[in-house]
Structures are given as C-alpha cells and as structure tokens.
Design an enzyme around this catalytic site. Structure first.
Site, PDB file in Angstrom:
ATOM      1  N   GLU A  89       0.841  -1.211   0.000  1.00  0.00           N
ATOM      2  CA  GLU A  89       0.000   0.000   0.000  1.00  0.00           C
ATOM      3  C   GLU A  89       0.872   1.256   0.000  1.00  0.00           C
ATOM      4  O   GLU A  89       1.673   1.480   0.916  1.00  0.00           O
ATOM      5  CB  GLU A  89      -0.941  -0.011   1.215  1.00  0.00           C
ATOM      6  CG  GLU A  89      -1.972   1.097   1.125  1.00  0.00           C
ATOM      7  CD  GLU A  89      -3.031   1.027   2.214  1.00  0.00           C
ATOM      8  OE1 GLU A  89      -3.332  -0.076   2.697  1.00  0.00           O
ATOM      9  OE2 GLU A  89      -3.540   2.099   2.589  1.00  0.00           O
TER      10      GLU A  89
ATOM     11  N   LYS B  58      -7.726  -1.132  11.119  1.00  0.00           N
ATOM     12  CA  LYS B  58      -6.990  -1.460   9.895  1.00  0.00           C
ATOM     13  C   LYS B  58      -5.825  -0.475   9.738  1.00  0.00           C
ATOM     14  O   LYS B  58      -4.718  -0.841   9.339  1.00  0.00           O
ATOM     15  CB  LYS B  58      -7.934  -1.402   8.690  1.00  0.00           C
ATOM     16  CG  LYS B  58      -7.357  -1.962   7.405  1.00  0.00           C
ATOM     17  CD  LYS B  58      -6.650  -0.933   6.563  1.00  0.00           C
ATOM     18  CE  LYS B  58      -6.176  -1.520   5.239  1.00  0.00           C
ATOM     19  NZ  LYS B  58      -5.438  -0.552   4.427  1.00  0.00           N
TER      20      LYS B  58
ATOM     21  N   ASP C 179       5.130 -13.882  12.124  1.00  0.00           N
ATOM     22  CA  ASP C 179       3.843 -14.475  11.751  1.00  0.00           C
ATOM     23  C   ASP C 179       2.748 -13.399  11.813  1.00  0.00           C
ATOM     24  O   ASP C 179       2.191 -13.111  12.871  1.00  0.00           O
ATOM     25  CB  ASP C 179       3.544 -15.625  12.718  1.00  0.00           C
ATOM     26  CG  ASP C 179       2.273 -16.367  12.383  1.00  0.00           C
ATOM     27  OD1 ASP C 179       1.427 -15.807  11.655  1.00  0.00           O
ATOM     28  OD2 ASP C 179       2.109 -17.501  12.861  1.00  0.00           O
TER      29      ASP C 179
ATOM     30  N   HIS D 288      -3.528  10.196  -0.070  1.00  0.00           N
ATOM     31  CA  HIS D 288      -3.637   8.824  -0.537  1.00  0.00           C
ATOM     32  C   HIS D 288      -3.434   8.737  -2.047  1.00  0.00           C
ATOM     33  O   HIS D 288      -2.670   7.949  -2.546  1.00  0.00           O
ATOM     34  CB  HIS D 288      -5.045   8.345  -0.206  1.00  0.00           C
ATOM     35  CG  HIS D 288      -5.080   6.983   0.371  1.00  0.00           C
ATOM     36  ND1 HIS D 288      -4.704   6.722   1.653  1.00  0.00           N
ATOM     37  CD2 HIS D 288      -5.451   5.805  -0.162  1.00  0.00           C
ATOM     38  CE1 HIS D 288      -4.841   5.444   1.891  1.00  0.00           C
ATOM     39  NE2 HIS D 288      -5.286   4.862   0.803  1.00  0.00           N
TER      40      HIS D 288
HETATM   41  C1  MEV Z   1      -6.118   3.124   4.879  1.00  0.00           C
HETATM   42  O1  MEV Z   1      -5.192   2.117   4.535  1.00  0.00           O
HETATM   43  C2  MEV Z   1      -6.252   3.248   6.382  1.00  0.00           C
HETATM   44  C3  MEV Z   1      -7.324   4.220   6.870  1.00  0.00           C
HETATM   45  O2  MEV Z   1      -8.577   3.883   6.287  1.00  0.00           O
HETATM   46  C4  MEV Z   1      -7.379   4.106   8.367  1.00  0.00           C
HETATM   47  C5  MEV Z   1      -8.510   4.904   8.994  1.00  0.00           C
HETATM   48  O3  MEV Z   1      -9.533   5.149   8.363  1.00  0.00           O
HETATM   49  O4  MEV Z   1      -8.338   5.226  10.203  1.00  0.00           O
HETATM   50  C6  MEV Z   1      -7.013   5.623   6.421  1.00  0.00           C
END
Ligand code: MEV
Length: 448
Positions: A78, A280, A296, A397
């Site tokens: 990513e 995430k 792991d 992003h």
């Molecule tokens: C993207 O990889 C991760 C985010 O979605 C985390 C979040 O929303 O806190 C930007």
C-alpha cells in the site's frame, strides 16, 4: 541544500543508514539484492512452491520510543503506509516521543479436554500441578537452560457450544492454559511440545477423559504492549493550514484539530463499522513491520482483533483524548495491543532480507521490538485520523497512489515518476487518465 531522506534514491538511503551505523554493510548488500529467495530456499519453505511474490521494504526513520530513536522497516504493497507512519512518527518525535512498556512477555498454550466425565475434573487437574510442571520441564530442557519454561498453569471450565445439546456434545470442555516464557522466540514449537507433554500426563492420569488438542493460543494477552504519547495541539496543524495564522487563531485551529481527532477515536469506541477501519489503520503499521521482520502476521492480526473485542464489543484499539495538563490543549494517545513478535527463531533466519530488516531496528530483545512496532501502529493511526478530520484521506492517498496507477498501466523506469507527476495535477486520477498520460510521455520520448 541537503536532500531529505525521502528525496534520496534507495541506494543513497541505505548508504546513509550504513554511515549512521544503523545498517551493516552485509545487510545493505542483502536489502539491495534485486532478486528474492534463492530457488532452493523458496522450494523448501512451502509445499508445492511455484513462484515468489516480491514486495518493497520501506523504512520509517526517527521513531522515538522511550528516549531511543529507531529506524523501522515496513513491508507493504500500500503506497501511503510508509509515508503515513513517518508523518505520525515525526509529530510524536517533536513532542518528545512515545512511552511504551511490556509488563510481561509470556505466550499461552492450551490443552483441552472435551466432554469431561468427571464434573470436578478442573479441580483434579489443578491437584496435579507439580507433575504437570515437571513434565513441561522435561519436554523442553533447552528452554529451561535459556531461562524460560512454564511459568503458570490455569484450569478453566468451558460450556458446550450449544447449551440445548448440539450434535458434538453437551458437557463442554476443560481448558488447561499454560503461560510459557519462550524468551525471544514466538514460541509455537516450544509451546506445542510442552502442551503435548502435558496432554500425555492428562491421558495417563485421567484415562476415561478425552484429550482433544494441545496447541499455542494466538490470543497473546501475556505479551501486551502499552504505548502512549502526549502531543501539544499546535503540532497537529498542518504547516499549510497554519500559514498566516498566529496567536489565538492558531491555538483555536490546533485545539479544534485535536478535538476532532479525539472525536474520531470516540467514534471507533462506539461503532464497529468504523472501529474495523480504525484498527486497519493501526495494523497498516503493525502488520507491515511484522512482515518485514519475518514474523507471523496472521498470529499478530488474529490476536489484536480479538483483543479489540475483549469486552464483548469490537472497538478501536487506540484512544485519543483532549487534555489540558497545564491549561494548553494536549492530545493524549494510548493503545494496548498483544504483540507476540519474535527476534529469533521461526523463519526469520531463513529469510535473509527479513533478518537484515530486523537488524535495522537494532533492538536488544523481542519485547523491545514489540514496543517499537506498537509505536509505529499508533503513529500510523495518528496520521490517518489527522488526515481524515482535516484534509480528508484522498489528497495524500491519491498522491501516493499515483505511482501505483502509473505502474498498473505499464509505466516502467523513469516513466513511473513522470506519469505519476502528471496524474497528481490531472482532474481525474484513474486508469484511463493514466493510460492517456503514459502515451503522452512515451510520445514525448519518441517511443511512439
Ligand atoms: C487506509 O489504509 C487506512 C485508513 O482507512 C485508516 C482509517 O480510516 O483510520 C485511512
């Protein structure tokens, strides 16, 4: 003017880290190697091997934890992950860094009896404690010699899956939970060996009972990391937004930003739909670091998500709150996560590049690795929340994603940056635009 770390080429970055003593010349050579595993190693690591997958390793420089500065390798596909972690780590560094503690580093194993015939089996197993400890020590003398071994044993009665009486059983289970000091390893083999020795004693002592399994538990609550930081709100305002502002106006914007980050964190405490994405973001840092150092990642993910639901509701792993210790607004961040990361054993030493990446962290032991990785998780989360409640996520992003888009449509070598650059100022950043811009770049280069 000297260029910043992210402006250097990969070779120049490694050269700088070698000069700073962060990277050994041998590790430099390994990380520079254009190929992955040698075919022999690759074919021995997994069954039915047919190929290899290559992912880039980037580094987050300047992660300040407990007064020491670390360079942390991240392996990810990513585009924005390394940049976001570096951004979060930079803000926290300006505020004095992270504080992180690991109260214990113990791994858990489980030996389970199904459908106990004796209703007092748990109590009876508890009475064999000494014998079970002796069997554990005998099963793995080398971990005892290294100062580890079984530290605690707890017996729990568990209900049947279907209280009304399912097909498999009605009497439930008895679980013997083993807390084992596995030193700096992840410990799956050590625990499974000890678990099977404990299971053998149970079979001998209770021949009428059905021992179902003996296995490590990836719910590594004996290896929690607690990480925190305190950020004066002024550090949260992006330089662009602060331009032209001063005094109360700037302080007001800083406080609003801190408050909005705290609100984003609150949202992840009350809403699973948001909590999963919040976590995430944390795992973007934790997972990528674990992968880079050959650990792991599935064990880490499973444990962290279960921990996020420890009170019966899935919540954000981290929490941010607005405080005023001396009147001025300060954003307090804290997180606890189970991180059973290893600095020895497993496949770390079979994966030369992972071993080189682990060396970059330069930690004394596995607990220190876990403290640093947890800090990167919190840094990543801070950067994500700050972007979400200020500019929105798409700006940064998509700017990072532009290179991946260029590669997707076939750009190679220098064309990648050229197409990415054009994409960043294009009205629509998508594959069609990328294709059109690539054709334009190729035409300009006379490639037709
Ligand atoms: C993207 O990889 C991760 C985010 O979605 C985390 C979040 O929303 O806190 C930007």
């Amino acid at each position: 003017m000297s260029r910043r770390f992210y402006e250097l080429s990969p070779a120049e970055r490694r050269e700088q880290m070698v000069a700073e003593g962060r990277l050994t010349p041998e590790a430099d050579e390994l990380l520079a190697a254009p190929v992955g595993l040698d075919p022999h190693t690759a074919s021995r690591l997994v069954e039915n091997q047919v190929g290899q997958l290559h992912l880039p390793i980037g580094v987050v420089p300047g992660v300040l934890v407990n007064g020491r500065t670390y360079t942390v390798p991240l392996c990810t596909e990513e585009a924005s992950v390394v940049a976001a972690a570096a951004n979060g780590a930079r803000i926290v560094r300006m505020a004095g860094g992270f504080t992180a503690v690991t109260p214990t580093r113990l791994m858990t194993g489980q030996v389970v009896v199904a459908e106990p015939r004796d209703p007092r089996l748990a109590e009876r197993i508890g009475q064999c404690r000494e014998e079970l400890f002796a069997a554990a020590a005998q099963a793995h003398p080398s971990i005892i010699a290294r100062g580890g071994g079984l530290r605690d044993l707890r017996v729990r009665d568990l209900p049947p899956a279907d209280p009304a009486g399912g097909a498999a059983g009605t009497r439930g289970f008895v679980s013997v939970d083993l807390s084992v000091d596995v030193r700096d390893a992840m410990g799956a083999n050590i625990i499974d060996t000890i678990g099977e020795a404990v299971a053998a004693v149970l079979r001998e002592r209770f021949p009428d009972e059905e021992v179902l399994m003996a296995i490590i538990s990836n719910y590594a609550v004996g290896s929690l990391v607690e990480v925190s930081c305190d950020l004066p709100a002024a550090l949260l305002v992006p330089a662009r937004a602060a331009r032209g502002l001063e005094g109360e106006e700037l302080a007001g914007l800083a406080e609003r930003t801190a408050r909005r980050i705290a609100l984003a964190s609150d949202l992840a405490q009350v809403d699973t739909t948001r909590a999963v994405t919040h976590n995430k973001g944390v795992m973007n840092g934790v997972h990528a670091a674990a992968l880079a150092i050959g650990n792991d990642t599935r064990a880490v993910e499973a444990g962290c998500h279960a921990w996020a639901a420890r009170d019966g509701r899935y919540r954000g792993l981290s929490q941010w709150s607005l405080t005023r210790p001396q009147g001025a607004a300060v954003l307090h961040g804290q997180m606890s996560v189970p991180l059973p990361l290893a600095s020895v054993g497993g496949t770390i030493h079979a994966l030369a590049q992972a071993e080189a990446a682990l060396g970059l962290i330069g930690a004394e032991d596995a607990a220190e690795v876990a403290r640093v990785v947890a800090a990167v998780g919190l840094a990543q989360n801070l950067a994500a929340l700050r972007a979400l409640v200020t500019d929105g996520i798409q700006k940064g992003h998509m700017s990072m994603h532009s290179r991946a888009l260029a590669i997707t449509v076939g750009a190679r070598g220098e064309q990648i940056e050229q197409v990415a650059e054009l994409l960043r100022s294009a009205e629509r950043m998508n594959q069609d635009t990328a294709r059109r811009l690539l054709a334009q770049v190729r035409a300009a280069a006379g490639e037709g």
